[in-house]
Design a protein around this motif. Sequence first.
Motif, PDB file in Angstrom:
ATOM      1  N   ALA A 296       5.024   2.145   4.205  1.00 24.21           N
ATOM      2  CA  ALA A 296       4.496   3.490   4.433  1.00 24.21           C
ATOM      3  C   ALA A 296       4.739   4.397   3.231  1.00 24.21           C
ATOM      4  CB  ALA A 296       5.137   4.089   5.684  1.00 24.21           C
ATOM      5  N   ILE A 297       5.900   4.279   2.614  1.00 28.55           N
ATOM      6  CA  ILE A 297       6.213   5.130   1.463  1.00 28.55           C
ATOM      7  C   ILE A 297       5.348   4.771   0.256  1.00 28.55           C
ATOM      8  CG2 ILE A 297       8.018   5.657  -0.234  1.00 28.55           C
ATOM      9  CD1 ILE A 297      10.033   5.447   2.089  1.00 28.55           C
ATOM     10  N   ILE A 298       5.163   3.465   0.003  1.00 29.83           N
ATOM     11  CA  ILE A 298       4.299   3.069  -1.108  1.00 29.83           C
ATOM     12  C   ILE A 298       2.858   3.528  -0.855  1.00 29.83           C
ATOM     13  CG2 ILE A 298       3.395   1.128  -2.437  1.00 29.83           C
ATOM     14  CD1 ILE A 298       5.958  -0.386  -1.770  1.00 29.83           C
ATOM     15  N   GLY A 299       2.411   3.372   0.391  1.00 32.32           N
ATOM     16  CA  GLY A 299       1.064   3.838   0.727  1.00 32.32           C
ATOM     17  C   GLY A 299       0.921   5.332   0.558  1.00 32.32           C
ATOM     18  N   ALA A 300       1.957   6.094   0.901  1.00 28.31           N
ATOM     19  CA  ALA A 300       1.907   7.546   0.737  1.00 28.31           C
ATOM     20  C   ALA A 300       1.804   7.940  -0.726  1.00 28.31           C
ATOM     21  CB  ALA A 300       3.139   8.191   1.366  1.00 28.31           C
ATOM     22  N   LEU A 301       2.447   7.171  -1.617  1.00 30.21           N
ATOM     23  CA  LEU A 301       2.357   7.467  -3.048  1.00 30.21           C
ATOM     24  C   LEU A 301       0.916   7.382  -3.540  1.00 30.21           C
ATOM     25  CD1 LEU A 301       3.661   7.893  -5.857  1.00 30.21           C
ATOM     26  CD2 LEU A 301       3.983   5.408  -5.975  1.00 30.21           C
ATOM     27  N   VAL A 302       0.162   6.454  -2.987  1.00 34.77           N
ATOM     28  CA  VAL A 302      -1.224   6.250  -3.431  1.00 34.77           C
ATOM     29  C   VAL A 302      -2.072   7.498  -3.216  1.00 34.77           C
ATOM     30  CG1 VAL A 302      -3.322   4.894  -3.036  1.00 34.77           C
ATOM     31  CG2 VAL A 302      -1.088   3.769  -3.022  1.00 34.77           C
ATOM     32  N   VAL A 303      -1.844   8.208  -2.115  1.00 30.46           N
ATOM     33  CA  VAL A 303      -2.700   9.348  -1.768  1.00 30.46           C
ATOM     34  C   VAL A 303      -2.029  10.684  -2.068  1.00 30.46           C
ATOM     35  CG1 VAL A 303      -3.888   8.018   0.006  1.00 30.46           C
ATOM     36  CG2 VAL A 303      -1.852   9.329   0.617  1.00 30.46           C
ATOM     37  N   SER A 304      -0.910  10.682  -2.779  1.00 31.80           N
ATOM     38  CA  SER A 304      -0.138  11.911  -2.990  1.00 31.80           C
ATOM     39  C   SER A 304      -0.481  12.572  -4.316  1.00 31.80           C
ATOM     40  CB  SER A 304       1.367  11.608  -2.959  1.00 31.80           C
ATOM     41  OG  SER A 304       1.765  11.138  -1.702  1.00 31.80           O
ATOM     42  N   ASN A 305      -0.156  13.883  -4.386  1.00 30.43           N
ATOM     43  CA  ASN A 305      -0.198  14.577  -5.665  1.00 30.43           C
ATOM     44  C   ASN A 305       1.101  14.318  -6.417  1.00 30.43           C
ATOM     45  OD1 ASN A 305       1.754  16.225  -4.467  1.00 30.43           O
ATOM     46  ND2 ASN A 305       0.283  17.850  -3.968  1.00 30.43           N
ATOM     47  N   ALA A 306       1.286  14.974  -7.557  1.00 31.87           N
ATOM     48  CA  ALA A 306       2.446  14.696  -8.403  1.00 31.87           C
ATOM     49  C   ALA A 306       3.761  14.981  -7.691  1.00 31.87           C
ATOM     50  CB  ALA A 306       2.356  15.513  -9.697  1.00 31.87           C
ATOM     51  N   SER A 307       3.882  16.123  -7.038  1.00 36.17           N
ATOM     52  CA  SER A 307       5.162  16.505  -6.431  1.00 36.17           C
ATOM     53  C   SER A 307       5.546  15.587  -5.278  1.00 36.17           C
ATOM     54  CB  SER A 307       5.087  17.959  -5.945  1.00 36.17           C
ATOM     55  OG  SER A 307       4.852  18.835  -7.035  1.00 36.17           O
ATOM     56  N   ILE A 308       4.588  15.361  -4.366  1.00 37.57           N
ATOM     57  CA  ILE A 308       4.885  14.504  -3.216  1.00 37.57           C
ATOM     58  C   ILE A 308       5.088  13.060  -3.666  1.00 37.57           C
ATOM     59  CG2 ILE A 308       3.998  13.614  -1.028  1.00 37.57           C
ATOM     60  CD1 ILE A 308       2.540  16.264  -0.666  1.00 37.57           C
ATOM     61  N   GLY A 309       4.322  12.624  -4.667  1.00 36.79           N
ATOM     62  CA  GLY A 309       4.471  11.273  -5.172  1.00 36.79           C
ATOM     63  C   GLY A 309       5.847  11.023  -5.762  1.00 36.79           C
ATOM     64  N   ILE A 310       6.357  11.993  -6.502  1.00 35.45           N
ATOM     65  CA  ILE A 310       7.706  11.855  -7.063  1.00 35.45           C
ATOM     66  C   ILE A 310       8.735  11.762  -5.945  1.00 35.45           C
ATOM     67  CG2 ILE A 310       9.497  13.089  -8.364  1.00 35.45           C
ATOM     68  CD1 ILE A 310       7.207  14.105 -10.178  1.00 35.45           C
ATOM     69  N   LEU A 311       8.557  12.536  -4.892  1.00 40.43           N
ATOM     70  CA  LEU A 311       9.465  12.462  -3.738  1.00 40.43           C
ATOM     71  C   LEU A 311       9.400  11.076  -3.092  1.00 40.43           C
ATOM     72  CD1 LEU A 311      11.435  13.886  -1.814  1.00 40.43           C
ATOM     73  CD2 LEU A 311       9.442  14.634  -0.473  1.00 40.43           C
ATOM     74  N   CYS A 312       8.188  10.523  -2.974  1.00 43.36           N
ATOM     75  CA  CYS A 312       8.036   9.169  -2.409  1.00 43.36           C
ATOM     76  C   CYS A 312       8.800   8.142  -3.240  1.00 43.36           C
ATOM     77  CB  CYS A 312       6.564   8.792  -2.344  1.00 43.36           C
ATOM     78  SG  CYS A 312       5.608   9.665  -1.079  1.00 43.36           S
ATOM     79  N   ILE A 313       8.701   8.253  -4.567  1.00 45.82           N
ATOM     80  CA  ILE A 313       9.391   7.315  -5.448  1.00 45.82           C
ATOM     81  C   ILE A 313      10.893   7.368  -5.217  1.00 45.82           C
ATOM     82  CG2 ILE A 313       9.947   6.803  -7.863  1.00 45.82           C
ATOM     83  CD1 ILE A 313       7.079   7.776  -8.536  1.00 45.82           C
ATOM     84  N   GLY A 378       0.204  -3.479  -2.951  1.00 42.43           N
ATOM     85  CA  GLY A 378       1.615  -3.670  -2.648  1.00 42.43           C
ATOM     86  C   GLY A 378       1.984  -3.158  -1.267  1.00 42.43           C
ATOM     87  N   ALA A 379       1.476  -2.000  -0.891  1.00 43.16           N
ATOM     88  CA  ALA A 379       1.757  -1.455   0.441  1.00 43.16           C
ATOM     89  C   ALA A 379       1.229  -2.382   1.530  1.00 43.16           C
ATOM     90  CB  ALA A 379       1.135  -0.062   0.573  1.00 43.16           C
ATOM     91  N   GLY A 380       0.041  -2.942   1.325  1.00 44.22           N
ATOM     92  CA  GLY A 380      -0.530  -3.839   2.311  1.00 44.22           C
ATOM     93  C   GLY A 380       0.265  -5.131   2.457  1.00 44.22           C
ATOM     94  N   LEU A 381       0.717  -5.696   1.346  1.00 42.55           N
ATOM     95  CA  LEU A 381       1.492  -6.935   1.407  1.00 42.55           C
ATOM     96  C   LEU A 381       2.849  -6.723   2.080  1.00 42.55           C
ATOM     97  CD1 LEU A 381       0.724  -8.377  -2.135  1.00 42.55           C
ATOM     98  CD2 LEU A 381       0.016  -9.350   0.060  1.00 42.55           C
ATOM     99  N   THR A 382       3.481  -5.587   1.813  1.00 46.22           N
ATOM    100  CA  THR A 382       4.765  -5.291   2.443  1.00 46.22           C
ATOM    101  C   THR A 382       4.602  -5.124   3.954  1.00 46.22           C
ATOM    102  OG1 THR A 382       5.493  -4.195   0.422  1.00 46.22           O
ATOM    103  CG2 THR A 382       6.765  -3.757   2.395  1.00 46.22           C
ATOM    104  N   ALA A 383       3.549  -4.435   4.375  1.00 45.01           N
ATOM    105  CA  ALA A 383       3.291  -4.261   5.803  1.00 45.01           C
ATOM    106  C   ALA A 383       3.012  -5.613   6.464  1.00 45.01           C
ATOM    107  CB  ALA A 383       2.123  -3.300   6.013  1.00 45.01           C
ATOM    108  N   TRP A 384       2.248  -6.476   5.793  1.00 42.44           N
ATOM    109  CA  TRP A 384       1.971  -7.809   6.357  1.00 42.44           C
ATOM    110  C   TRP A 384       3.262  -8.599   6.512  1.00 42.44           C
ATOM    111  CZ3 TRP A 384       2.847 -12.824   4.834  1.00 42.44           C
ATOM    112  CH2 TRP A 384       2.213 -13.811   5.581  1.00 42.44           C
ATOM    113  N   SER A 385       4.152  -8.498   5.528  1.00 46.26           N
ATOM    114  CA  SER A 385       5.425  -9.203   5.600  1.00 46.26           C
ATOM    115  C   SER A 385       6.220  -8.769   6.831  1.00 46.26           C
ATOM    116  CB  SER A 385       6.239  -8.938   4.333  1.00 46.26           C
ATOM    117  OG  SER A 385       7.561  -9.410   4.465  1.00 46.26           O
ATOM    118  N   ALA A 386       6.267  -7.460   7.077  1.00 44.08           N
ATOM    119  CA  ALA A 386       6.996  -6.954   8.238  1.00 44.08           C
ATOM    120  C   ALA A 386       6.378  -7.471   9.533  1.00 44.08           C
ATOM    121  CB  ALA A 386       6.999  -5.426   8.224  1.00 44.08           C
TER     122      ALA A 386
END
Length: 405
Positions: A296-313, A378-386
Motif C-alpha cells: 500500500a505504501i509503495i502504491g501510494a508513492l506512485v500517485v503522490s506529490n513530492a511531500s506525500i511521496g517523501i513521507l511514504c518513503i 513493485g507494489a503489485g508483486l508485494t501485494a500478490w506475495s501477501a
Amino acid sequence: MKTSLLIFSACLLALLSTVGAALPYPILPPLFADGSSNGLNTFLGLPPKLLFGLALTINPIGLLIGSALLGPMSDRYGHRPVLLLTSVGAAIGHAITAAALLLESYPLFIVARFATGLLEGSGSVARALLADRLDGELRRKALSWLNGAFYMGWLAGPLLAGATLQFGITTPFWVAVAALLLVAALVAATLPPEAPTGATTSWWQVARDRHALNLLREPDLRGLFIITLAYTCGVTGFYEFYPLWLVEVPGYGAQGIAWITAAMCAVMTATTIVAGRPFNGEPLARARRYAFAVAAIIGALVVSNASIGILCIIVYGIPHAFYNAIVPNYCAERFGGAHGQGAVMGLISTTFCLANILMALAGAVLTLIDTRLILLLGAGLTAWSAWRMRGWQRSMQVPVAGALP
C-alpha cells in the motif's frame, strides 16, 4: 564465545558490511540522470537511464551468486574464514570502483561492482552464525537485532556519502574500504577458528552440490522461494528506483537523496527495537499483514506529490522491519535444522539478489517510459506475495525432521 559478544560481533559485522554496500545509492542517480554528460552516462551512446539500470543490475548479479554459495561454504569451511575472505575482497572491489569513477570508465565500473557484489553476499553467513549458535526466543531476538544492524548500515552509508561527497566523488568508496577492513579485523579478533566439516570435499564440490538453490527441490522451500521473491521484487523495485523518483519529482541531488534514505533507515532501525519482542498469534498471518502494508505504501508513492511521496518513503520502513523480524526466524526454526542454517539463510538472501536483478532489468526499460511504472509493478508483486502466503502456509507438509513446529 559468550552469547552477548557473539550477538554484538554479528551485528557490528552486519552494520559495517552494509555501510559499504549502501554508499553508492545516493551517488549514482545524479551521475546518470541530472542531464550532464560524462564518460559513465555516454557509454556507447546508450540512454543514460538504461546505463543506470544496468549499473544497478550488475552488483545484484554478483550478490546472487555470492549469496547462493557463501552460506553453504560457511557450513563447510566455517564462518570465520569465509567472512575474512569476503570482507577483504569487497574492500578491494570498492577501491577499484573509486578508480573507475576517476577514470569515468563504465566497463571498469561494471566489473568492480560485480566483484564487490559477489563478495558482499555474506549477509547469509552472519545470519547463519546466529541461527547456528542460538535457539528459541533468544534466536528470534538476535535475528531481529541483526536486521536492525543491517538497516543501520543503510542509514550510515548514505549519511557518510552525503557528508563526504564534498571531498570528492570517490571519498565515500574509500570510507567503504576502511569499514570493510575493520570488519575483517573484527572477525579475526572475535570469532574463534573452526574445524572444517567434510574435509575431503573440495570447495568446487561444495559450490556445485551444496549451493542454496538446491533447496528448491523441496516443495515447501520452493513455495517459500516464490513468495519471498515476489515480496523482495516489490521491495527492491522501490529501493532501487525511489532515488530516481526523488531526482525527477522533487529535484533532489545526491545529498538530498542521502538524507531521505537516512530518515527511512532510521525509522526502520528504531522499529526493530519493538519488532523483536514476543507476540501472540500465528507469525505468517502477521507477516501477510505487514506485506500488504508495504504494498500500500509503495502504491501510494506512485500517485503522490513530492511531500506525500517523501513521507511514504520514510514510513515504508515500519512494516518492512516487522516483516523481516518474522520471516527469517520462522525459516530458521522450520527448515534450518534439516538443511543447514547457512543454506537456508543463503536461499533467503538469494531471493533478494535475484529480485534486484529482475527489477533493475525491468526498471531499465520501464523508466524509459515513466519511473512510476516500476514502482507500480513493485507494489503489485508485494501485494500478490501477501495474498499467496496464505495458500503456501495451508499447503505445507508436515514439519521436516529437526525443525521446530
